[in-house]
Design a protein around this motif. Sequence first.
Motif, mmCIF file in Angstrom:
data_model
loop_
_atom_site.group_PDB
_atom_site.id
_atom_site.type_symbol
_atom_site.label_atom_id
_atom_site.label_comp_id
_atom_site.label_asym_id
_atom_site.label_seq_id
_atom_site.Cartn_x
_atom_site.Cartn_y
_atom_site.Cartn_z
ATOM 1 N N GLN A 103 0.826 -1.212 0.000
ATOM 2 C CA GLN A 103 0.000 0.000 0.000
ATOM 3 C C GLN A 103 0.853 1.252 0.000
ATOM 4 N N CYS A 104 1.963 1.216 0.742
ATOM 5 C CA CYS A 104 2.866 2.376 0.752
ATOM 6 C C CYS A 104 3.419 2.640 -0.648
ATOM 7 N N ILE A 105 3.831 1.564 -1.329
ATOM 8 C CA ILE A 105 4.377 1.721 -2.676
ATOM 9 C C ILE A 105 3.288 2.177 -3.634
ATOM 10 N N ALA A 106 2.079 1.613 -3.479
ATOM 11 C CA ALA A 106 0.967 2.011 -4.349
ATOM 12 C C ALA A 106 0.618 3.486 -4.149
ATOM 13 N N THR A 107 0.688 3.951 -2.891
ATOM 14 C CA THR A 107 0.427 5.365 -2.611
ATOM 15 C C THR A 107 1.460 6.258 -3.282
ATOM 16 N N LEU A 108 2.730 5.873 -3.163
ATOM 17 C CA LEU A 108 3.794 6.632 -3.830
ATOM 18 C C LEU A 108 3.594 6.638 -5.335
ATOM 19 N N LEU A 109 3.160 5.498 -5.854
ATOM 20 C CA LEU A 109 2.947 5.385 -7.291
ATOM 21 C C LEU A 109 1.801 6.272 -7.746
ATOM 22 N N GLY A 110 0.746 6.339 -6.911
ATOM 23 C CA GLY A 110 -0.390 7.180 -7.263
ATOM 24 C C GLY A 110 -0.078 8.653 -7.210
ATOM 25 N N GLN A 111 0.865 9.029 -6.325
ATOM 26 C CA GLN A 111 1.225 10.431 -6.188
ATOM 27 C C GLN A 111 2.236 10.892 -7.226
#
Length: 440
Positions: free
Chosen positions: A82-90
């Motif tokens: 989820q942390c990586i997905a959040t970074l990816l979304g930002q």
Amino acid sequence: MNAVLVSVFSMLLLSLARINVVISLITASLLGGVIGGLSIEQTVSSFNGGLGGGAQIALSYALLGAFAVAISKSGIPHMLAQCIATLLGQSGSARRIGQIRYGLIGVIMLVSVSSQNLIPIHIAFIPLLIPPLLFVMSRLRMDRRLVACVLTFGLVTPYMLLPVGFGSIFLNDILLANISKSGLDVSGIDPFRAMLIPALGMITGLLIAVFISYRGKRDYDEALIARVESRTVSYCGRTLLVALGAILGAFVVQLWTDSMILGGLIGFLIFSLSGVLKWSEGDDAFTEGMKMLAMVGFIMIAASGFAQVLRDTGHIASLVSASADLVGDNRGLAALAMLLVGLVITLGIGSSFSTIPIIAAIYVPLAMELGFSAMAIVALVGTAAALGDAGSPASDSTLGPTAGLNVDGQHNHIWDTVVPTFLHYNLPLLLFGWAAASIL
């Protein structure tokens, strides 16, 4: 006709033809036994007798699989995803996406390396870390063959270079001990220095895979990934602390008892007793974990039977002896022959740890007679054994990555793990191992 060569290449060809690895191993065992002079009854008896050698490993992986499922329910892998997905979304820029991509590769490599030395749980981390990251990898359009190469690098290179954890067993307890038993004085020999040049071959292969071979994009069906990883795992400070305690407990017990079985069992029990894993879910979690690594276990059991048939034919020793007789007094050719024979044996047996006792007894006296230095002999025997670990269909260094990357059925064991790791690691290792024998 040498039974080892015929059976190993038969097993490889059948596997490349997409025949199940277990079936390929059994078929090649029968072929090798008959060519080696054993009757069908003797071959079957030999194969059955060798199955027990893989049973402990299979049970270890089953328990570690159950432990991995329990850890996944604590939320640690999903939190990372989820942390990586959040970074990816930002991130909107290609540069930022590239940074996340290489950061993820770095994390996977560090965890893989640590699994051999710092926290010696071997491949047990793969089924708990990789499946939750598959969706993120798909969003990054990351080629899973690249991830397989990174994982295999971390599983092989540390034990052949660093004398800690599994590396201490390989370098000190097996490599130096068998070379000493074969008549060479290894006092004062630093295995790290001896294996440094061959390890550079592994690093070269990794760099080629990361920056050349698989730097491009590859698409996967995200619907299939979502079907497998559709669970929403809730986590909090307590569950994360229990997970860390269970990992630490399993680590301490494994080091204390030298048993992955007890380590996995203790870790699973900590999750159950803490309430993070409900008693009503214990059976399902255990079954799910065993399913996750069941194929790895069956292949390791079949590989143990296959290896026993090869030993009972007596053709392993004759292959090593024939290669020694063939080279005469040509040091360069002798080094190449030793490495190639080691490659064939390890490809078949699937274990570099088991290859050393087979080749050291003949190769060490030959290398001493040809005038190789003690350091060069250590490098030669160590490299000859490590060759084939990456790239063998029956090696846990390839089975582990496949177990994590193929949970949604989109990663083929032979063509997406075995062939890429064989090309990127065995070929450079041959070259650098030969160079080490010439330089040291």
